[in-house]
Design a protein around this motif. Structure first.
Motif, PDB file in Angstrom:
ATOM      1  N   SER A  45     -30.903 -17.535  58.132  1.00  0.00           N
ATOM      2  CA  SER A  45     -31.335 -18.867  57.712  1.00  0.00           C
ATOM      3  C   SER A  45     -30.746 -19.161  56.336  1.00  0.00           C
ATOM      4  N   VAL A  46     -30.063 -20.271  56.216  1.00  0.00           N
ATOM      5  CA  VAL A  46     -29.492 -20.661  54.919  1.00  0.00           C
ATOM      6  C   VAL A  46     -30.609 -20.826  53.887  1.00  0.00           C
ATOM      7  N   LEU A  47     -31.703 -21.448  54.294  1.00  0.00           N
ATOM      8  CA  LEU A  47     -32.826 -21.656  53.379  1.00  0.00           C
ATOM      9  C   LEU A  47     -33.387 -20.321  52.893  1.00  0.00           C
ATOM     10  N   HIS A  48     -33.671 -19.438  53.809  1.00  0.00           N
ATOM     11  CA  HIS A  48     -34.233 -18.140  53.453  1.00  0.00           C
ATOM     12  C   HIS A  48     -33.274 -17.328  52.580  1.00  0.00           C
ATOM     13  N   MET A  49     -31.995 -17.301  52.978  1.00  0.00           N
ATOM     14  CA  MET A  49     -31.021 -16.524  52.212  1.00  0.00           C
ATOM     15  C   MET A  49     -30.787 -17.111  50.823  1.00  0.00           C
ATOM     16  N   ALA A  50     -30.830 -18.438  50.725  1.00  0.00           N
ATOM     17  CA  ALA A  50     -30.661 -19.070  49.409  1.00  0.00           C
ATOM     18  C   ALA A  50     -31.798 -18.658  48.474  1.00  0.00           C
ATOM     19  N   TRP A  51     -33.026 -18.631  49.003  1.00  0.00           N
ATOM     20  CA  TRP A  51     -34.141 -18.182  48.159  1.00  0.00           C
ATOM     21  C   TRP A  51     -34.025 -16.687  47.851  1.00  0.00           C
ATOM     22  N   ALA A  52     -33.522 -15.912  48.800  1.00  0.00           N
ATOM     23  CA  ALA A  52     -33.341 -14.480  48.539  1.00  0.00           C
ATOM     24  C   ALA A  52     -32.345 -14.272  47.399  1.00  0.00           C
ATOM     25  N   VAL A  53     -31.244 -15.010  47.420  1.00  0.00           N
ATOM     26  CA  VAL A  53     -30.246 -14.913  46.341  1.00  0.00           C
ATOM     27  C   VAL A  53     -30.858 -15.392  45.024  1.00  0.00           C
ATOM     28  N   SER A  54     -31.594 -16.487  45.074  1.00  0.00           N
ATOM     29  CA  SER A  54     -32.204 -17.031  43.855  1.00  0.00           C
ATOM     30  C   SER A  54     -33.200 -16.052  43.237  1.00  0.00           C
ATOM     31  N   ILE A  55     -34.015 -15.428  44.063  1.00  0.00           N
ATOM     32  CA  ILE A  55     -34.994 -14.476  43.526  1.00  0.00           C
ATOM     33  C   ILE A  55     -34.306 -13.190  43.063  1.00  0.00           C
ATOM     34  N   LEU A  56     -33.234 -12.794  43.726  1.00  0.00           N
ATOM     35  CA  LEU A  56     -32.448 -11.661  43.235  1.00  0.00           C
ATOM     36  C   LEU A  56     -31.912 -11.969  41.840  1.00  0.00           C
TER      37      LEU A  56
END
Length: 196
Positions: A45-56
């Motif tokens: 999911s682009v949404l999920h992965m974008a938040w994963a990158v942001s929180i990383l």
């Protein structure tokens, strides 16, 4: 008994904080790696992965800016406990993004949308915790952030409230995009060097 120096106390505190933040980083990296290890298990999911990158990025930035604690002249168990709690909130964001099992959801995006209120409540908490963290670091740290910081917290809280309320995918994608742009601004503005 000898009294520990500020540097020794900071090193001691930083080890514990590093363990907690390291667990968050590990959680995100392991979650991302699982998409490579098991490509057919869940759709990316682009949404999920974008938040994963942001929180990383958030975890790495937090570790970087906590170097400002070297300026703390007076340590107490209360300050130590506060910093651990702050790190635990950040770890919890990572853990929410990559739970142990999402079998009852239709993939990571469905999971994220349905659990967004927990996620954005914790993200909002980080903005409030950062105020206390900034106060702990002292006047020099506060001055370095300047008036931009006075905008940061209300802006971040507003972003979290909007994303907490609206499950709409476009709103969610806009929220993560704004958050990443915000992170990039602060990286360029303040965090590209460590000032002692």
């Amino acid at each position: 008994m000898d009294t520990a120096t500020h540097s020794e106390i900071f090193s001691h505190v930083r080890i514990v904080l590093g363990m907690v933040i390291g667990l968050g980083i590990t959680r995100i990296l392991m979650g991302m790696a699982s998409f490579i290890q098991h490509p057919g298990r869940y759709r990316v999911s682009v949404l999920h992965m974008a938040w994963a990158v942001s929180i990383l990025i958030e975890l790495v930035l937090w570790w970087w800016w906590e170097f400002g604690l070297t300026r703390v002249d007076r340590w107490s168990f209360g300050v130590f406990l506060f910093l651990i709690c702050y790190a635990v909130v950040l770890f919890s964001l990572a853990a929410l993004l990559f739970p142990d099992n999402i079998a009852e959801y239709d993939g990571y995006e469905d999971y994220f949308i349905k659990r967004r209120r927990w996620f954005f409540a914790l993200l909002a908490a980080t903005f409030v915790l950062d105020i206390v963290d900034t106060i702990i670091k002292g006047a020099a740290h506060w001055q370095r952030l300047s008036a931009d910081y006075l905008v940061q917290v209300p802006f971040g809280l507003t972003l979290c409230v909007v994303a907490w309320i609206f499950a709409n995918r476009r709103v969610q994608l806009t929220a993560v995009t704004v958050h990443v742009v915000y992170q990039a601004y602060w990286i360029i503005r303040v965090f590209n060097t460590i000032h002692q």
